[in-house]
Design a protein around this motif. Structure first.
Motif, short mmCIF file in Angstrom:
data_model
loop_
_atom_site.label_atom_id
_atom_site.label_comp_id
_atom_site.label_asym_id
_atom_site.label_seq_id
_atom_site.Cartn_x
_atom_site.Cartn_y
_atom_site.Cartn_z
N TYR A 234 4.79 3.24 -1.93
CA TYR A 234 3.35 2.73 -2.65
C TYR A 234 2.53 4.09 -2.18
CZ TYR A 234 -0.94 0.53 -3.22
OH TYR A 234 -2.28 0.33 -3.35
N LEU A 235 2.53 4.42 -1.06
CA LEU A 235 1.70 5.50 -0.40
C LEU A 235 2.03 6.63 -0.89
CD1 LEU A 235 1.13 4.33 3.54
CD2 LEU A 235 -0.25 3.74 1.54
N ARG B 115 0.64 7.14 -4.33
CA ARG B 115 -0.80 7.55 -4.35
C ARG B 115 -1.12 8.73 -3.71
NH1 ARG B 115 -4.14 2.14 -4.48
NH2 ARG B 115 -5.17 3.70 -6.13
N LEU C 104 -0.64 -5.19 0.44
CA LEU C 104 -1.02 -3.97 0.02
C LEU C 104 -2.57 -4.09 -0.31
CD1 LEU C 104 1.91 -2.77 -2.74
CD2 LEU C 104 1.47 -2.14 -0.35
N ASP C 105 -3.10 -5.02 -0.65
CA ASP C 105 -4.40 -4.92 -0.72
C ASP C 105 -5.28 -4.90 0.65
OD1 ASP C 105 -4.47 -5.62 -3.37
OD2 ASP C 105 -4.71 -7.98 -2.91
N ASP D 30 -5.06 -1.13 1.12
CA ASP D 30 -6.09 -0.50 0.22
C ASP D 30 -7.24 -0.51 1.04
OD1 ASP D 30 -4.28 0.10 -1.81
OD2 ASP D 30 -4.83 -1.55 -2.92
N ASP D 31 -7.59 -1.40 1.77
CA ASP D 31 -8.99 -1.79 2.26
C ASP D 31 -8.89 -0.85 3.66
OD1 ASP D 31 -9.77 -3.65 0.52
OD2 ASP D 31 -9.25 -5.39 1.89
N LEU E 232 -8.55 2.74 -0.29
CA LEU E 232 -8.19 3.13 -1.64
C LEU E 232 -8.50 2.02 -2.79
CD1 LEU E 232 -4.28 3.69 -0.64
CD2 LEU E 232 -6.12 5.45 -1.09
N THR E 233 -8.49 2.37 -3.91
CA THR E 233 -8.86 1.25 -4.95
C THR E 233 -7.47 0.79 -5.30
OG1 THR E 233 -8.37 3.12 -6.84
CG2 THR E 233 -10.69 2.79 -5.99
N LYS E 234 -7.60 -0.64 -5.74
CA LYS E 234 -6.32 -1.41 -6.25
C LYS E 234 -5.46 -0.55 -7.08
CE LYS E 234 -4.73 -5.79 -7.14
NZ LYS E 234 -3.70 -5.95 -6.09
N ASP E 235 -4.46 -0.39 -6.89
CA ASP E 235 -3.17 0.32 -8.04
C ASP E 235 -3.45 -0.53 -9.27
OD1 ASP E 235 -1.19 1.28 -9.31
OD2 ASP E 235 -0.29 1.91 -7.60
#
Length: 284
Positions: A25-26, A29, A71-72, A75-76, A80-83
């Motif tokens: 995921y990282l 992104r 993952l939320d 993101d926080d 990051l914005t949510k994928d």
């Protein structure tokens, strides 16, 4: 809060489905991070414990932490914005996906030749020393062999069922969410359990989950449970268990195809992975 130039560290263990998911995921992104395998670097695991962090994977930026289970939360932490590729699946979808993966694992497990049950998985390639132990002092090394991978998947299936049952307001959790001790292996059959019994139990678990869904018209997926991942709703736990089942399914499929040269019996449709933010890697 954006992390700026601070180092981002991911603490992980080989073979862990959520660890692979987080790192993929990282990477997808464009986030640069340092990956620390706590199975090879036991001091890093001690650093985690001193900070009160017990879950794998985890992300650290300075003295701030997030569990890669959520993952939320990642993101926080990283700003990051949510994928948009990921989405929250409804309970019907989660049941369908999870039981589909369990059924497929039952078929794949039947195809494993018994003389390969004890073959080591890639999890063991970088193994240095156990860092998790059962209450009797026995090392807990998840999915270290082909057969133990099937046992581990059976454990995830049982946890999915238990989380689902808790959502109906009648059943209780039935096990503590701890990273060490007997609960670390909740639902995993004893090592000596014959494969046919493991497969039969998984098939029953999948049917129990479906039956629960058929007869339970409403359930409270917003209920929060305190875990070593931090407070999590049952919806979050069910979605993450589904991701874990999906990733371990991929690992068993890879064993059959790439390591044993066996054509898997009726693999799941690729649509089963949509919305789960699956990593490109299978083991790492």
């Amino acid at each position: 809060m954006p992390v700026g130039t601070e180092t981002i560290t991911v603490y992980w263990i080989p073979g862990c489905g959520n660890c692979t998911r987080l790192k993929g995921y990282l990477a997808d992104r464009g986030v640069e991070f340092q990956a620390v395998d706590v199975q090879s670097d036991l001091e890093a695991f001690e650093d985690m414990k001193r900070a009160g962090i017990l879950s794998m994977p985890s992300v650290r930026v300075g003295d701030r932490w997030a569990t890669g289970f959520d993952l939320d939360q990642v993101d926080d932490l990283l700003g990051l914005t949510k994928d948009p590729a990921g989405r929250v699946l409804g309970i019907g979808e989660l049941v369908e996906r999870a039981t589909g993966f369990i059924d497929a694992v039952c078929r794949f497990a039947l195809q494993l030749p018994p003389d390969h049950y004890d073959d080591p998985t890639p999890t063991m390639a970088r193994f240095a020393a156990p860092f998790l132990f059962m209450l009797d002092g026995t090392p807990y090394i998840p999915h270290h062999s082909y057969k133990s991978l099937v046992h581990h998947i059976a454990g995830h299936a049982e946890k999915f069922k238990r989380f689902a049952l808790v959502a109906d307001g009648i059943h209780e959790l039935g096990f503590a969410m701890e990273v060490t001790g007997e609960d670390a292996a909740f639902g995993e059959p004893e090592e000596a359990t014959p494969m046919y019994r493991v497969i039969a139990q998984m098939a029953l678990t999948a049917n129990d989950i479906r039956a629960w869904r058929w007869v339970t018209p409403t359930c409270d997926l917003t209920r929060v449970i305190v875990t070593h991942y931090g407070p999590q709703t049952l919806h979050q736990l069910l979605q993450t268990m589904t991701c874990s089942l999906a990733q371990h399914y991929r690992q068993l499929q890879e064993i059959l195809v790439e390591r044993l040269g066996i054509e898997p019996d009726r693999p799941v449709d690729e649509k089963a992975f949509e919305g789960l933010l699956m990593p490109s890697g299978v083991w790492q």
